[in-house]
Design an enzyme around this catalytic site. Structure first.
Site, mmCIF file in Angstrom:
data_model
loop_
_atom_site.group_PDB
_atom_site.id
_atom_site.type_symbol
_atom_site.label_atom_id
_atom_site.label_comp_id
_atom_site.label_asym_id
_atom_site.label_seq_id
_atom_site.Cartn_x
_atom_site.Cartn_y
_atom_site.Cartn_z
ATOM 1 N N LYS A 145 -113.045 -13.344 -55.131
ATOM 2 C CA LYS A 145 -114.201 -12.740 -55.793
ATOM 3 C C LYS A 145 -115.469 -13.412 -55.284
ATOM 4 O O LYS A 145 -115.527 -14.633 -55.150
ATOM 5 C CB LYS A 145 -114.064 -12.912 -57.312
ATOM 6 C CG LYS A 145 -115.104 -12.134 -58.130
ATOM 7 C CD LYS A 145 -114.821 -12.251 -59.628
ATOM 8 C CE LYS A 145 -115.819 -11.451 -60.461
ATOM 9 N NZ LYS A 145 -115.560 -11.584 -61.907
ATOM 10 N N SER B 127 -115.773 -7.302 -64.455
ATOM 11 C CA SER B 127 -116.569 -7.374 -63.255
ATOM 12 C C SER B 127 -115.738 -7.529 -61.979
ATOM 13 O O SER B 127 -116.217 -7.239 -60.888
ATOM 14 C CB SER B 127 -117.536 -8.540 -63.344
ATOM 15 O OG SER B 127 -116.814 -9.759 -63.475
ATOM 16 N N SER C 11 -113.090 -9.906 -67.577
ATOM 17 C CA SER C 11 -113.298 -9.453 -66.190
ATOM 18 C C SER C 11 -112.128 -9.664 -65.239
ATOM 19 O O SER C 11 -112.161 -9.173 -64.112
ATOM 20 C CB SER C 11 -114.546 -10.112 -65.603
ATOM 21 O OG SER C 11 -115.689 -9.594 -66.221
#
Ligand SMILES: [Mg+2]
Ligand SMILES: [Zn+2]
Lengths: 98, 499, 502
Positions: free
Chosen positions: B82, B157, B181
């Site tokens: 990420k 997210s 997330s």
């Protein structure tokens, strides 16, 4: 709980150093009013005698020894700087008080 | 071995084949790079693919093996990181224009651990800007599509990481979970995601959204793979004051010995009702039935404070964020706007922040500034912190009665891109079931439990365990996964349309 | 520039009663910064002592320096404070380019030390108790260099350059409760408090507390209320008053300024003010309006500090003798008056004298040099004596040279002047400048004979019993020897030659 006005949003934006556009002020004022209306429910517990939790862990006294560790080189420190001069971060004129 | 076979292997299988010499790390990396090349125009899971770096790392692993050196447990296995973790020499944008092109001079602790474990980092994945969102639509670099239906959101997210797994672009990924997330994207893509106990994975070098809630964690396609990754990234870090100095729970062992026999499993009555999609509820109820069949005892739980979790979260997270994001001022790194030689630093900062942050980020900064401002602090931030105490107490009481709690991970399946972008409150509902765990700091997992009959989209089952009992997630998760896979005859992801 | 109206000090005090609050920031002498392992060494190249943490880079996290906490507790204990059983850091949110995170990690409503006092001794020996509100831990900011304007001032600068080496250096902020009842002695109390606090800090060994290097900085908050009333007036906050003398002058100036405003029916605006060393004045800075909202909240990246009671007691047991107690002991050992001791303290010379004595000088000689030549020099430069570029060991060496007769006082002063001018050690200065008492009796005898021969009239007077006239002949000898003779020996030789005795 009071709602949030366009003027308040403008004040908050100044505190947060955000140069919001006029239409953003209107847009956010409406949305924030809704959101605050929804989250204001937390004050239901305001009078309850419970300690606040700022942290999910019961840790205390996490400290490090006073021992020097390698710093970045000035080149690394400044590598992302939008502008630099004399090995320092170059910033526009500061209006501040000092 | 054919690329199409390689990319479907689990991380555990891949590691084994590389260790035995059946596959080289370079072959594996090349297969995944090719898959990314073939599919990412459609999916847009990656913000940056580090082809050269990945191949160099793969070659290093192969060389190490040839020299007969000991390899890490995930040596040569590709991973999608990420874009919230700093990586030396690789851009780190946090999905924001504010950091477009920023190349950090330091590695996050998690990045360093991955490298030390010989994991191959393929690149950085798309995310909602500064991890604020539940759909990855808030990325400054455009949305990511859900491989199950490219017109739908992959969650957020960490939508990029989940989509990369579901699109077979990588067998492993890293996410961060502030309000859900990791788990919510896992649920809507039929992958596995774990939010470890707060403080068990270092936050050093993970760009902060909400410091007291953020936690990095593993994403994978199987429970065992998640456990293997969990073990690599967790553990004490002296660079993070909130890091727990205790042994990592035996997650891999638990994942290899899945069982729920004799366990007490809680069902919280607050995780149901209005807003829950019928198909989601149906699959969840079937999961509870399955747990019973597997020998678990089901216990009904009442956690009244959970009703206030969302409200508390949307005060605490924005408050901390408003402060954490103050450093983005256009002076030391990242974007600078309006510096024409006449404007002041103050003005340039305000213009930079206006231009560099997207709507959701601005909204939360203002909300947080409001909640912390004098006159409102006690009513908002102060009360939210009290709610947090109550939620922890509800969990504590619950875990006196049960070993784990289960719930749907999300109230609905993946919604269409664009559907909720103008309605922040509707968007926030996606995290209804995941938020209490972030506020209390304990651990939770999402894993697939079927497709919702009405839309054929994946549904996630959430398992929640007490703090530092993360191994229970894997024990239960592995048992559920095995039973469902047996029932379906294959992993659920096999049913996803081919890209 | 507008001229600030001032009321005479006497008139001001005739009508008004000053109330002060003093906020002192002390930079700790730790090896590393408060929240990261970067060195705190002064004088490094710009931005060479920075890291992701103290640059506020995305992702970086703070970790507390244990010695920073220990130093804070020691300061708290020395100031008779209670030490918190549990306290936290908080974020003070405001934007400023010298602050990389745009919040300062500080302490807010949970300081590590609170409720203490410091007794200070005034010039006449009176003890005045200054109550301490709190002492808390925080971090320093970076340094900005303003370019393009006049003399590096912020106004008119085209841009600024930032060096973050200082950002994150540990600070302890010590805040007094309102100081009431000092009356006309308020400026003196302010100075004596800062001086005493500085002594305490130095005695604890937690900082050199050099005001000239910015290691100790003082804000003077001052308000007036009409004599006989209770309610505090509106205060002004004079920032960064960075010498003991300036603390006194700033307080005095503000008393006179406030009094002028109030007595002409005006109102004091709550504002920060800047102190000007050149003329001791203050000028208006930023007005403190309600826009200032620091949005303090507990720092989520740090965990609470809960000093164990046995640790606190351990630290209490290791506290050194407090400076005032020590001064009383030294006063007796040295045999000096209260007044002289006070002068020594005010000159900031106590430690220097002690160190000079430890380096072998006798205490009278050590006092003489530090309180004479060196105090004068320091005063001229507006620094305290220990900030002069001369060490106690060097002063002791000068005293030794005098004691052994190699130097007389006049030469010794030149040696000191040379050392201060950076010409080297006392011995090097003696060597380079050729400063040695002429002790060669032959050469001296010749000079004496020459003086007698050249001043026959005076010599006769002396022979006739007017011994006081010998001074003129001594002067003549000193002149021919360019001061490098021992005056006492010259006098002896002259009297001997002239056959008179005292
Ligand atoms: Mg302060
Ligand atoms: Zn540093």
């Amino acid at each position: 709980m009071p709602g949030i006005t366009r003027e308040e949003v403008a004040h908050l934006a100044r505190l947060a150093r955000l140069e919001l556009k006029s239409e953003e002020l209107d847009h956010f004022a409406g949305q924030l009013d809704d959101i605050i209306g929804a989250v204001a429910r937390v004050s239901e517990v305001a009078d309850q005698d419970v300690p606040p939790t700022s942290h999910p862990l019961p840790l205390t006294n996490v400290m490090r020894a006073d021992e020097v560790r390698p710093s970045l080189t000035p080149e690394q420190a400044l590598s992302g700087a939008p502008a630099q001069e004399q090995q320092r971060f170059k910033v526009p004129q500061i209006l501040g008080e000092d | 071995m054919a690329d199409t076979v390689i990319i479907k292997l689990t991380a555990a299988e891949t590691a084994e084949k590389i260790a035995s010499g059946e596959l080289t790390a370079v072959e594996v990396t090349e297969a995944h790079l090719a898959r990314i090349e073939a599919t990412d125009e459609k999916v847009h899971a990656f913000l940056h693919v580090d082809r050269e770096g990945a191949l160099a790392q793969a070659r290093a692993v192969d060389a190490k093996r040839e020299r007969g050196e000991k390899l890490g447990p995930l040596a040569g296995v590709p991973l999608a990181l990420k874009d919230i973790f700093t990586t030396v020499g690789i851009p780190t944008t946090v999905g924001s224009k504010m950091l477009e092109g920023w190349i950090p001079p330091y590695d996050a602790t998690l990045t360093r651990r991955l490298k030390e474990a010989d994991v191959v980092i393929l690149g950085k994945t798309n995310m909602d800007e500064f991890a604020m969102g539940s759909s990855t639509e808030n990325s400054a670099y455009g949305p990511t599509g859900n491989p199950w239906d490219l017109t739908r959101i992959p969650g957020g997210s960490g939508g990029g990481s989940a989509a990369a797994l579901a699109a077979f672009q990588a067998p492993l990924a890293i996410g961060t979970d502030t309000g859900g997330s990791i788990r919510q994207p896992a649920a809507v893509t039929a992958t596995v995601g774990v939010k470890p106990t707060y403080g068990s994975v270092s936050r050093y070098g993970m760009v902060a959204f909400s410091s007291s809630l953020d936690q990095g964690g593993p994403c994978a396609r199987t429970v065992l793979d998640a456990a293997l990754l969990h073990e690599v990234i967790a553990g004490h870090d002296p660079m993070d004051s909130t890091s727990i100095d205790a042994p990592v729970p035996p997650v891999v062992e638990a994942a290899r010995n899945g069982s729920v026999a004799g366990m007490r499993v809680g069902v919280v009555k607050q995780f149901a009702g209005e807003g829950y999609q019928a198909g989601v509820v149906q699959r969840f109820n079937e999961s509870v039935e399955l747990l019973k069949e597997l020998g678990a005892e089901i216990v009904e739980l009442d956690c009244p404070s959970f009703d206030l979790a969302m409200a508390a979260y949307y005060l605490i997270a924005p408050s901390e964020a408003s402060s954490n994001l103050a450093r983005f001022d256009g002076l030391r790194y990242g974007l600078r706007v309006g510096d024409d030689g006449t404007l002041s630093a103050e003005d340039v900062t305000a213009l930079t922040r206006e231009a560099g942050f997207g709507d959701e980020v601005k909204r939360r900064i203002i909300l947080g500034t409001y909640a912390l401002s004098s006159g409102y602090y006690d009513a908002y931030y102060g009360s939210a912190q009290k709610v947090r105490t109550l939620i922890s107490k509800d969990f504590e009481k619950s875990f006196e009665q049960v070993d784990v709690i289960v719930s749907p991970t999300t109230p609905t399946t993946a919604f269409p891109i664009g559907e909720r972008t103008d309605d922040p409150l509707a968007m926030y509902l996606a995290d209804l079931c995941t938020i209490p765990t972030n506020l209390a700091g304990n651990s939770a997992m999402s894993l697939p439990c079927g497709l919702a009959p009405e839309d054929g989209l994946p549904v996630g089952l959430q398992i929640i365990a007490p703090a530092m009992k993360d191994d229970r997630l894997y024990k239960v998760g592995a048992a559920v996964e095995a039973a469902f896979t047996a029932r379906w005859g294959h992993p659920l992801l096999e049913e996803a349309p081919s890209l | 520039m507008t001229v600030t109206e001032l009321l005479s000090y006497e008139d001001a005090l005739a009508s008004y009663d000053p109330v002060m609050g003093l906020e002192v920031h002390v930079e700790l002498g730790t090896k590393t910064k408060m929240f990261c392992g970067c060195s705190t060494e002064l004088g490094a190249e710009p931005n060479s002592q920075t890291c992701p943490v103290c640059l506020g880079m995305p992702g970086a996290l703070p970790v507390v320096n244990a010695i920073g906490v220990e130093s804070a507790i020691k300061i708290g204990l020395a100031l008779n404070c209670e030490i918190a059983e549990w306290c936290r850091f908080a974020r003070k949110n405001y934007f400023y380019p010298d602050m990389p995170k745009n919040f300062q990690t500080s302490q807010y409503d949970e300081p590590i030390a609170f409720n203490g006092f410091l007794d200070v001794q005034l010039e006449d020996g009176e003890i005045f108790r200054v109550e301490i509100e709190r002492a808390h831990m925080e971090e320093d900011t970076g340094k900005s260099l303003h370019v393009g304007g006049a003399t590096g001032r912020i106004h008119g600068a085209s841009h600024s350059l930032l060096d973050y080496n200082r950002a994150g250096i540990p600070l302890i902020e010590i805040v007094t409760k309102p100081i009431e009842g000092a009356g006309e002695r308020a400026p003196e109390v302010a100075k004596a408090y800062v001086a005493e606090l500085r002594e305490v800090i130095k005695a604890l060994g937690v900082s050199e507390a050099r005001m000239d290097k910015g290691q100790m900085r003082c804000d003077v908050n001052l308000s007036l209320r009409p004599n006989g009333t209770e309610k505090f007036g509106t205060r002004s906050e004079t920032k960064n008053v960075n010498s003991l003398r300036s603390v006194e002058r700033a307080a005095r100036f503000e008393i006179q300024r406030h009094a002028a405003v109030l007595s002409s029916g005006g109102t004091i605006i709550q504002e920060t003010r800047h102190f000007h060393e050149e003329d001791g004045s203050t000028t208006a800075g930023r007005i403190k309006d309600n826009a200032e909202d620091y949005r303090y909240f507990p720092e989520p990246d740090l965990v609470p500090v809960a000093p164990a009671r046995d640790w606190v007691e351990e630290l209490r047991a290791t506290l050194p003798e407090m400076p005032r107690v020590r001064r009383n002991r030294l006063r007796e050992e040295w045999g000096v008056s209260e007044h002289d001791m006070q002068s020594i303290l005010n000159a900031g010379a106590v430690d220097s004298i002690v160190a000079t004595v430890e380096a072998g000088a006798d205490s009278a000689a050590a006092r003489k040099w530090w309180m004479g030549e060196l105090a004068r020099n320091a005063n001229e430069q507006g620094v305290s004596v220990d900030e002069l570029p001369i060490t106690p060991a060097q002063v002791a060496r000068v005293a030794a040279l005098v004691a052994e007769g190699s130097l007389n006082d006049k030469l010794a002063r030149q040696v000191i002047e040379g050392v201060l001018a950076g010409e080297g050690t006392p011995d090097e200065v003696v060597e380079k400048r050729g400063l040695k008492v002429v002790s060669d009796e032959g050469a001296l005898g010749a000079a004496v004979d020459e003086a007698i021969a050249g001043n026959a009239g005076i010599a006769d007077k002396i022979r006739g019993g007017k011994i006081a006239a010998v001074g003129a002949l001594v002067g003549a000898v000193m002149k021919t020897t360019r001061g490098q003779a021992d005056a006492a020996r010259v006098k002896e030789l002259i009297l001997e030659r002239l056959g008179v005795s005292e």
